[in-house]
Scaffold this motif. Structure first.
Motif, PDB file in Angstrom:
ATOM      1  N   ARG A  77      -0.955  -1.810  18.287  1.00 59.00           N
ATOM      2  CA  ARG A  77      -1.837  -1.249  17.272  1.00 59.00           C
ATOM      3  C   ARG A  77      -2.960  -2.217  16.927  1.00 59.00           C
ATOM      4  NH1 ARG A  77       0.745  -2.130  13.071  1.00 59.00           N
ATOM      5  NH2 ARG A  77      -0.417  -0.794  11.633  1.00 59.00           N
ATOM      6  N   ALA A  78      -4.155  -1.671  16.724  1.00 55.92           N
ATOM      7  CA  ALA A  78      -5.251  -2.490  16.215  1.00 55.92           C
ATOM      8  C   ALA A  78      -4.996  -2.829  14.759  1.00 55.92           C
ATOM      9  CB  ALA A  78      -6.571  -1.738  16.354  1.00 55.92           C
ATOM     10  N   ALA A  79      -5.466  -3.989  14.331  1.00 58.99           N
ATOM     11  CA  ALA A  79      -5.349  -4.362  12.929  1.00 58.99           C
ATOM     12  C   ALA A  79      -6.158  -3.394  12.068  1.00 58.99           C
ATOM     13  CB  ALA A  79      -5.848  -5.791  12.723  1.00 58.99           C
ATOM     14  N   GLN A  80      -5.673  -3.144  10.860  1.00 57.83           N
ATOM     15  CA  GLN A  80      -6.406  -2.285   9.944  1.00 57.83           C
ATOM     16  C   GLN A  80      -7.707  -2.951   9.514  1.00 57.83           C
ATOM     17  OE1 GLN A  80      -3.614  -0.266   6.916  1.00 57.83           O
ATOM     18  NE2 GLN A  80      -2.621  -2.219   7.345  1.00 57.83           N
ATOM     19  N   THR A  81      -8.730  -2.137   9.304  1.00 51.69           N
ATOM     20  CA  THR A  81      -9.929  -2.664   8.682  1.00 51.69           C
ATOM     21  C   THR A  81      -9.678  -2.807   7.187  1.00 51.69           C
ATOM     22  OG1 THR A  81     -10.878  -0.490   8.213  1.00 51.69           O
ATOM     23  CG2 THR A  81     -11.317  -1.438  10.398  1.00 51.69           C
ATOM     24  N   SER A  82     -10.520  -3.573   6.520  1.00 56.61           N
ATOM     25  CA  SER A  82     -10.358  -3.741   5.079  1.00 56.61           C
ATOM     26  C   SER A  82     -10.522  -2.418   4.356  1.00 56.61           C
ATOM     27  CB  SER A  82     -11.357  -4.770   4.554  1.00 56.61           C
ATOM     28  OG  SER A  82     -12.692  -4.382   4.876  1.00 56.61           O
ATOM     29  N   ALA A  83     -11.392  -1.543   4.868  1.00 54.20           N
ATOM     30  CA  ALA A  83     -11.588  -0.233   4.243  1.00 54.20           C
ATOM     31  C   ALA A  83     -10.351   0.639   4.415  1.00 54.20           C
ATOM     32  CB  ALA A  83     -12.814   0.457   4.842  1.00 54.20           C
ATOM     33  N   GLU A  84      -9.748   0.593   5.603  1.00 48.05           N
ATOM     34  CA  GLU A  84      -8.528   1.366   5.837  1.00 48.05           C
ATOM     35  C   GLU A  84      -7.405   0.887   4.921  1.00 48.05           C
ATOM     36  OE1 GLU A  84      -9.008   2.508  10.586  1.00 48.05           O
ATOM     37  OE2 GLU A  84      -8.111   0.593   9.990  1.00 48.05           O
ATOM     38  N   LEU A  85      -7.267  -0.419   4.810  1.00 47.55           N
ATOM     39  CA  LEU A  85      -6.206  -0.971   3.970  1.00 47.55           C
ATOM     40  C   LEU A  85      -6.423  -0.587   2.505  1.00 47.55           C
ATOM     41  CD1 LEU A  85      -3.712  -2.738   3.633  1.00 47.55           C
ATOM     42  CD2 LEU A  85      -5.230  -4.727   3.490  1.00 47.55           C
ATOM     43  N   ALA A  86      -7.656  -0.703   2.040  1.00 48.13           N
ATOM     44  CA  ALA A  86      -7.943  -0.367   0.649  1.00 48.13           C
ATOM     45  C   ALA A  86      -7.663   1.104   0.371  1.00 48.13           C
ATOM     46  CB  ALA A  86      -9.395  -0.713   0.321  1.00 48.13           C
ATOM     47  N   ARG A  87      -8.031   1.965   1.297  1.00 48.82           N
ATOM     48  CA  ARG A  87      -7.801   3.398   1.106  1.00 48.82           C
ATOM     49  C   ARG A  87      -6.311   3.713   1.039  1.00 48.82           C
ATOM     50  NH1 ARG A  87     -10.026   4.891   5.337  1.00 48.82           N
ATOM     51  NH2 ARG A  87      -8.236   5.505   6.603  1.00 48.82           N
ATOM     52  N   ARG A  88      -5.526   3.094   1.909  1.00 49.19           N
ATOM     53  CA  ARG A  88      -4.097   3.386   1.935  1.00 49.19           C
ATOM     54  C   ARG A  88      -3.365   2.797   0.733  1.00 49.19           C
ATOM     55  NH1 ARG A  88      -4.389   2.187   8.333  1.00 49.19           N
ATOM     56  NH2 ARG A  88      -4.819   4.330   8.998  1.00 49.19           N
ATOM     57  N   LEU A  89      -3.897   1.706   0.192  1.00 45.11           N
ATOM     58  CA  LEU A  89      -3.267   1.107  -0.980  1.00 45.11           C
ATOM     59  C   LEU A  89      -3.697   1.782  -2.276  1.00 45.11           C
ATOM     60  CD1 LEU A  89      -3.440  -2.697  -0.098  1.00 45.11           C
ATOM     61  CD2 LEU A  89      -1.413  -1.223  -0.091  1.00 45.11           C
ATOM     62  N   ASP A  90      -4.727   2.615  -2.202  1.00 45.88           N
ATOM     63  CA  ASP A  90      -5.211   3.326  -3.386  1.00 45.88           C
ATOM     64  C   ASP A  90      -4.384   4.580  -3.605  1.00 45.88           C
ATOM     65  OD1 ASP A  90      -6.719   4.025  -5.571  1.00 45.88           O
ATOM     66  OD2 ASP A  90      -8.298   4.999  -4.380  1.00 45.88           O
ATOM     67  N   ALA A  91      -3.107   4.366  -3.822  1.00 39.29           N
ATOM     68  CA  ALA A  91      -2.154   5.460  -4.004  1.00 39.29           C
ATOM     69  C   ALA A  91      -0.991   4.918  -4.815  1.00 39.29           C
ATOM     70  CB  ALA A  91      -1.668   5.980  -2.651  1.00 39.29           C
ATOM     71  N   PRO A  92      -0.250   5.792  -5.475  1.00 38.62           N
ATOM     72  CA  PRO A  92       0.925   5.325  -6.244  1.00 38.62           C
ATOM     73  C   PRO A  92       2.072   4.956  -5.316  1.00 38.62           C
ATOM     74  CG  PRO A  92       0.739   7.713  -6.360  1.00 38.62           C
ATOM     75  CD  PRO A  92      -0.486   7.235  -5.654  1.00 38.62           C
ATOM     76  N   LEU A  93       2.179   3.683  -4.978  1.00 44.19           N
ATOM     77  CA  LEU A  93       3.172   3.189  -4.037  1.00 44.19           C
ATOM     78  C   LEU A  93       4.102   2.193  -4.717  1.00 44.19           C
ATOM     79  CD1 LEU A  93       0.809   2.485  -0.989  1.00 44.19           C
ATOM     80  CD2 LEU A  93       2.224   4.517  -1.346  1.00 44.19           C
ATOM     81  N   THR A  94       5.319   2.106  -4.204  1.00 45.07           N
ATOM     82  CA  THR A  94       6.247   1.084  -4.661  1.00 45.07           C
ATOM     83  C   THR A  94       5.877  -0.248  -4.015  1.00 45.07           C
ATOM     84  OG1 THR A  94       7.800   1.392  -2.837  1.00 45.07           O
ATOM     85  CG2 THR A  94       8.056   2.850  -4.763  1.00 45.07           C
ATOM     86  N   PRO A  95       6.368  -1.361  -4.535  1.00 47.55           N
ATOM     87  CA  PRO A  95       6.093  -2.657  -3.894  1.00 47.55           C
ATOM     88  C   PRO A  95       6.510  -2.674  -2.421  1.00 47.55           C
ATOM     89  CG  PRO A  95       6.944  -3.020  -6.096  1.00 47.55           C
ATOM     90  CD  PRO A  95       7.070  -1.550  -5.838  1.00 47.55           C
ATOM     91  N   ARG A  96       7.656  -2.091  -2.098  1.00 44.81           N
ATOM     92  CA  ARG A  96       8.095  -2.057  -0.698  1.00 44.81           C
ATOM     93  C   ARG A  96       7.110  -1.250   0.153  1.00 44.81           C
ATOM     94  NH1 ARG A  96      13.036  -2.770   1.767  1.00 44.81           N
ATOM     95  NH2 ARG A  96      14.121  -2.726  -0.231  1.00 44.81           N
ATOM     96  N   GLN A  97       6.661  -0.116  -0.358  1.00 43.64           N
ATOM     97  CA  GLN A  97       5.715   0.711   0.388  1.00 43.64           C
ATOM     98  C   GLN A  97       4.387  -0.017   0.581  1.00 43.64           C
ATOM     99  OE1 GLN A  97       5.771   4.175  -2.106  1.00 43.64           O
ATOM    100  NE2 GLN A  97       7.549   5.082  -1.070  1.00 43.64           N
TER     101      GLN A  97
END
Length: 250
Positions: A150-170
């Motif tokens: 897998r290619a590393a995530q871009t900073s934009a991809e990471l920010a978008r995926r973390l902009d959600a109600p997630l648990t610390p493990r998630q």
């Protein structure tokens, strides 16, 4: 035959680019009712590209196609390794070879499955804990094996995926694996609907699917498939099927 087999084209179309995404999905065997009826339900065969006429359950007042827009783009499948871009220097053929080598060590199995709710969605789920655990183990093993491609995530991809109600493990899983619902957070599902607010509509879809699959038997997990999103927002296509060995393979 001792190696896992691939039953589709093994060359990469010229129009693919660095933005092309790949995913390792479960796809029922092509000759099974599970494949045929699932593709019909979503209105498209992602392997042949053929558009299909969805059934119209009598319980629904609206066309089924109006309730399956998002899953129709992804094609009939159950996610094992979520969509990803290939790392620099990794070719589509290398992904196929790695998947074949991994699949050659797997065994075929079957899972009792049925339509159920998953939040506001309707999806095919394992009907018992043993089936759910077998599919969770399969997905986790695939991700660990193929994760280095897998290619590393871009900073934009990471920010978008973390902009959600997630648990610390998630959140840890997003940062490490690019997706929150992996390993112990993984829940196998084959999506049958868009997100639906109306509980009666979800219930009607569950009833309609289970009624038509009453005589289909268990879900045959006999292999996996590599799906491709050729360019952003394009429909996913089934590019390669990779079978698990049969019992009489030497």
């Amino acid at each position: 035959m001792s190696d896992a087999t691939s039953t589709a084209m093994n060359t990469a179309p010229a129009q693919w680019s660095a933005a092309t995404r790949f995913a390792l999905y479960y796809a029922p065997p092509r000759d099974s009712a599970w494949w045929r009826r699932g593709c019909e339900w979503l209105g498209r065969d992602p392997e042949s590209g053929e558009p299909l006429a969805p059934p119209q359950p009598v319980e629904l007042e609206m066309p089924l196609a109006s309730l399956t827009v998002a899953p129709g783009r992804y094609g009939w499948h159950g996610t094992l390794v979520p969509p990803f871009r290939l790392a620099d220097g990794v070719t589509p053929q290398a992904l196929v070879a790695a998947t074949q080598a991994w699949a050659a060590r797997r065994e075929r199995f079957e899972v009792a499955a049925e339509a159920a709710t998953l939040g506001r969605f309707v999806a095919v789920r394992a009907a018992d804990d043993s089936g759910a655990q077998a599919l969770q183990q399969l997905a986790g093993d695939a991700l660990r094996t193929l994760g280095s491609l897998r290619a590393a995530q871009t900073s934009a991809e990471l920010a978008r995926r973390l902009d959600a109600p997630l648990t610390p493990r998630q959140r840890d899983y997003v940062e490490t694996w690019g997706y929150p619902y992996v390993f112990d957070e993984f829940r196998f599902h084959m999506t049958l609907s868009d997100s639906l607010d109306e509980a009666p509509t979800r219930a009607a879809l569950m009833h309609a699917w289970n009624a038509q699959m009453r005589d289909a038997g268990p879900l045959p997990v006999h292999g996996v498939a590599i799906y491709v999103e050729p360019k952003p927002a394009a429909p996913f296509e089934l590019w390669q099927r990779v079978d698990f060995p049969q019992e009489n393979d030497a």
